[in-house]
Motif scaffolding. Sequence first.
Motif, PDB file in Angstrom:
ATOM      1  N   UNK A 190       2.735  -0.714  -2.621  1.00 16.45           N
ATOM      2  CA  UNK A 190       4.244  -0.551  -3.113  1.00 16.45           C
ATOM      3  C   UNK A 190       4.800   0.444  -3.062  1.00 16.45           C
ATOM      4  N   UNK A 191       6.641   0.850  -2.792  1.00 18.83           N
ATOM      5  CA  UNK A 191       6.560   2.109  -2.808  1.00 18.83           C
ATOM      6  C   UNK A 191       8.329   2.467  -2.789  1.00 18.83           C
ATOM      7  N   UNK A 192       8.671   3.192  -2.551  1.00 23.60           N
ATOM      8  CA  UNK A 192       9.782   3.410  -1.384  1.00 23.60           C
ATOM      9  C   UNK A 192       9.950   3.480  -0.242  1.00 23.60           C
ATOM     10  N   UNK A 193      11.469   3.801   0.043  1.00 25.53           N
ATOM     11  CA  UNK A 193      11.525   4.258   1.608  1.00 25.53           C
ATOM     12  C   UNK A 193      10.725   5.463   1.546  1.00 25.53           C
ATOM     13  N   UNK A 194       9.859   5.397   2.675  1.00 21.34           N
ATOM     14  CA  UNK A 194       9.347   6.878   3.570  1.00 21.34           C
ATOM     15  C   UNK A 194       8.284   6.946   2.235  1.00 21.34           C
ATOM     16  N   UNK A 195       8.038   6.344   1.652  1.00 24.34           N
ATOM     17  CA  UNK A 195       6.816   6.669   0.250  1.00 24.34           C
ATOM     18  C   UNK A 195       5.524   6.998   1.085  1.00 24.34           C
ATOM     19  N   UNK A 203       1.813   1.982  -6.786  1.00 31.92           N
ATOM     20  CA  UNK A 203       2.847   2.507  -6.342  1.00 31.92           C
ATOM     21  C   UNK A 203       2.241   3.757  -5.816  1.00 31.92           C
ATOM     22  N   UNK A 204       3.195   4.032  -4.893  1.00 30.87           N
ATOM     23  CA  UNK A 204       3.708   5.596  -3.628  1.00 30.87           C
ATOM     24  C   UNK A 204       4.648   6.029  -3.694  1.00 30.87           C
ATOM     25  N   UNK A 205       4.771   7.308  -3.954  1.00 28.95           N
ATOM     26  CA  UNK A 205       6.219   7.737  -4.282  1.00 28.95           C
ATOM     27  C   UNK A 205       5.709   9.291  -3.474  1.00 28.95           C
ATOM     28  N   UNK A 206       6.670   9.551  -1.512  1.00 24.94           N
ATOM     29  CA  UNK A 206       6.718  11.014  -1.585  1.00 24.94           C
ATOM     30  C   UNK A 206       5.273  10.752  -1.780  1.00 24.94           C
ATOM     31  N   UNK A 207       4.594   9.819  -0.536  1.00 27.32           N
ATOM     32  CA  UNK A 207       3.165  10.065  -0.607  1.00 27.32           C
ATOM     33  C   UNK A 207       1.659  10.532  -1.605  1.00 27.32           C
ATOM     34  N   UNK A 208       2.423   9.742  -3.081  1.00 24.40           N
ATOM     35  CA  UNK A 208       1.445  10.021  -4.512  1.00 24.40           C
ATOM     36  C   UNK A 208       1.615   8.914  -4.704  1.00 24.40           C
ATOM     37  N   UNK A 246      13.013  -2.840 -18.666  1.00 24.25           N
ATOM     38  CA  UNK A 246      12.589  -2.567 -18.088  1.00 24.25           C
ATOM     39  C   UNK A 246      11.958  -2.918 -16.486  1.00 24.25           C
ATOM     40  N   UNK A 247      12.802  -3.830 -15.306  1.00 24.63           N
ATOM     41  CA  UNK A 247      11.582  -4.260 -14.053  1.00 24.63           C
ATOM     42  C   UNK A 247      12.285  -3.667 -13.214  1.00 24.63           C
ATOM     43  N   UNK A 248      11.442  -3.754 -12.323  1.00 20.73           N
ATOM     44  CA  UNK A 248      11.052  -2.779 -10.656  1.00 20.73           C
ATOM     45  C   UNK A 248      12.400  -4.284  -9.992  1.00 20.73           C
ATOM     46  N   UNK A 249      13.143  -3.441  -8.882  1.00 19.66           N
ATOM     47  CA  UNK A 249      13.789  -4.660  -8.279  1.00 19.66           C
ATOM     48  C   UNK A 249      13.122  -5.549  -7.685  1.00 19.66           C
ATOM     49  N   UNK A 250      13.518  -7.303  -7.912  1.00 12.71           N
ATOM     50  CA  UNK A 250      12.886  -8.044  -6.968  1.00 12.71           C
ATOM     51  C   UNK A 250      12.318  -7.785  -5.579  1.00 12.71           C
ATOM     52  N   UNK A 251      13.624  -6.996  -4.881  1.00 12.01           N
ATOM     53  CA  UNK A 251      13.390  -7.187  -3.377  1.00 12.01           C
ATOM     54  C   UNK A 251      14.098  -5.298  -2.652  1.00 12.01           C
ATOM     55  N   UNK A 252      13.535  -5.194  -2.856  1.00  9.22           N
ATOM     56  CA  UNK A 252      13.655  -3.557  -1.700  1.00  9.22           C
ATOM     57  C   UNK A 252      13.390  -3.555  -0.324  1.00  9.22           C
ATOM     58  N   UNK A 253      14.075  -3.433   0.334  1.00  7.75           N
ATOM     59  CA  UNK A 253      14.223  -3.303   1.868  1.00  7.75           C
ATOM     60  C   UNK A 253      13.817  -1.738   2.216  1.00  7.75           C
ATOM     61  N   UNK A 254      13.169  -1.855   3.075  1.00  8.86           N
ATOM     62  CA  UNK A 254      12.332  -0.298   3.377  1.00  8.86           C
ATOM     63  C   UNK A 254      12.066  -0.201   4.624  1.00  8.86           C
TER      64      UNK A 254
END
Length: 273
Positions: free
Chosen positions: A40-45, A227-232, A262-270
């Motif tokens: 998983x990871x945010x947009x462009x991860x 979890x990938x973030x900015x390629x890492x 805290x928790x990660x949002x259930x759904x993230x569109x990317x």
Amino acid sequence: MTTTAAPLLDVTGVTMRFGGLTAVNDVSLTVGQGEIIGLIGPNGAGKTTFFNCLTGLYVPTEGAVRYRGTVLPPKPHLVTQAGIARTFQNIRLFANMTVLENVLVGRHSRTKEGIFAAILHTPRYHRAEAESREKAMELLAFTGLADKADHLARNLPYGEQRKLEIARALASDPGLLLLDEPTAGMNPQETRAAEELVFAIRDQGVSVLVIEHDMRFIFNLCDRTAVLVQGQKIVEGDRETVQNDERVITAYLGAPLEDSTPAVPETVTETDQ
């Protein structure tokens, strides 16, 4: 399900650069026999770029991808022959071919008959063709599409097109299946059916590495999640480890939450790299 045996897939220090852009940066990951691993990871991860490095669409700038202990050649058809199959973020079916024909295309990498056998229609060719059709129909039954075998792929509902792409990937008899957002655009009922299908695939002895934006789907399904973030890769672990990691929360929400749980949002569109 975890295993202490040597990993089926062993990715070491993979980096992918496009000119001055580093899309994937020193990522290592293992998938064991019988495991379902999430990515998983945010947009462009860089998740889809990472998949492309695993399947020979891209040649990594650095690092190595090993399957069953052997470095994979950077050519998609050779990766498929080695035992890795994949689906795509955007469905890539042969729209004007039937459902059965699409699965038969996926079976091509496991047939041995050459062009002369096909031209001459030798007995060996006919046997291989019959075996391929039988295998394809078994996969259509497995994915719930047997009654649609003669339908054109473009006429299937969206959720069934996703299933067909999985059936086509399974036709190559993989040991590892890579799924790139298999529930994108699905409603909750279709998502639940997809989850059950992935478990059934694992029960058939196929390991799974899956990219998803639906966190509930990922955490219900996977033994581990990276979890990938900015390629890492910033963290890897079980649901609790990932959900409560401040770096993950920051990556998705922009700032840490004050909440003690805290928790990660259930759904993230990317839209990935």
